[in-house]
Scaffold this motif. Structure first.
Motif: not given
Length: 353
Positions: A90-97
């Motif tokens: 799982p990747r946290p949102e702070l990595y995806t934006n």
């Protein structure tokens, strides 16, 4: 939504072997390692005077594509970096934006944690350096320069060679500041790194006023006696580390667990008749859709913390009665192959800490 409601940050748990590691046998919770803690300035706008792990807000320069040239000179191509830091977990949102034209967020956040650690206490985690290490005076000057301009951290490696020791950092957790707790909120990636010895350090005299290298039991005793304050994320992560007494075992666990991914932890608070419950994911009281942006008031419950606990089947919560009284309960399986926190208040009562 980062930027409007919160800032993104990176923090680093530094674990070092204790000098007298073979002698600490006076208690079942004594460890053969220490942690690095920094005391925030009393003038800080966020958590003044708190003892925390090194870290701070990310900067655009931490994600500059110029870092790829730095790593190339150390023998790592973009494909190598993708191989080393890509994961199916799982990747946290702070990595995806993050913008498309930037380095991998898994690398950028690590660089940020290393940079902030250097700024705050002078500890430079670097690798692949060919020449002599920085002198004490040069290190102090670069520490000040990087504090004033984060781009100088990139310039440091461009000038002296080597690269940030990103391979030494392992993903540990991701905490988002609860709503209505402070005017400032942070979505923070926590990493963990290990050293055979934590060297003598110099704090920056601006953000940080004190450095302490301490065992888990010692820092908790100081907190319990009211000599210092530890914010909830620090208390929680210390309580997880209490599961390990040996440096080598916690290092091996962190290396393996770091491959399993991260998920954001957003505490949701409830006011009770005798304190505040900070409810964490998986608890019976945790909302199906938590309020991320503070649009709802904190819920008040006409019951005590003890009564609420008796009526719950799944527990994952922190019961807070004051700055120096916090109990942690968890009876569910931790996500992403993590370990359960230890309820250290019980250890104080049984004199095992």
């Amino acid at each position: 939504m980062a930027g409007r409601f919160w800032k993104e940050a990176a923090s680093l748990i530094i674990v070092g072997r204790a000098a007298n590691s073979g002698l600490q046998k006076c208690s079942q919770r004594q460890t053969d390692y220490n942690l690095l803690f920094l005391k925030r300035s009393q003038k800080s706008k966020f958590m003044p005077s708190a003892f925390v792990f090194p870290g701070g807000v990310i900067e655009n320069s931490d994600f500059s594509q110029e870092w790829l040239e730095v790593f190339e000179k150390c023998g790592y191509s973009p494909k190598d970096l993708q191989r080393d830091f890509g994961t199916n977990g799982p990747r946290p949102e702070l990595y995806t934006n993050k913008p498309i034209k930037s380095i991998l967020p898994e690398i950028g956040f690590r660089i940020s944690a290393i940079r902030e650690t250097f700024e705050e206490c002078g500890l430079l985690l670097a690798s692949h350096q060919q020449g002599p290490s920085l002198s004490h005076q040069d290190r102090r000057e670069w520490q000040k320069a990087v504090h004033e301009d984060s781009v100088k951290f990139l310039k440091l490696f461009q000038e002296f060679g080597g690269c940030p020791a990103i391979w030494e950092l392992h993903e540990w957790s991701n905490w988002l500041t609860p709503t209505k707790m402070s005017s400032r909120r942070f979505d923070t990636a926590f990493f963990i790194a290990f050293m055979d010895a934590i060297p003598e350090l110099i704090h920056d005299d601006m953000e940080i006023s004190e450095i302490q290298i301490s065992s888990l039991s010692n820092i908790l005793k100081q907190w319990n006696s009211g000599d210092l304050w530890l914010p909830p994320p620090q208390l929680y992560e210390i309580s997880r580390l209490l599961q390990f007494t040996q440096f080598d075992k916690v290092k091996h666990f962190a290396q393996e667990r770091g491959k399993k991914g991260l998920e954001r932890i957003l505490p949701v608070r409830f006011n009770t008749s005798n304190g505040v419950i900070s409810v964490l994911p998986g608890d019976d009281l945790y909302p199906e859709t938590p309020d991320l942006y503070g649009e709802e008031d904190i819920q008040s419950v006409d019951a005590s913390m003890e009564e609420l606990q008796q009526n719950a089947q799944c527990l994952h919560r922190m019961e807070i009665k004051g700055f120096h009284h916090c109990r942690i309960f968890m009876n569910i399986t931790p996500r992403n192959s993590h370990v359960m926190p230890v309820n250290f208040m019980d250890l104080f009562q049984t004199t095992k800490l």
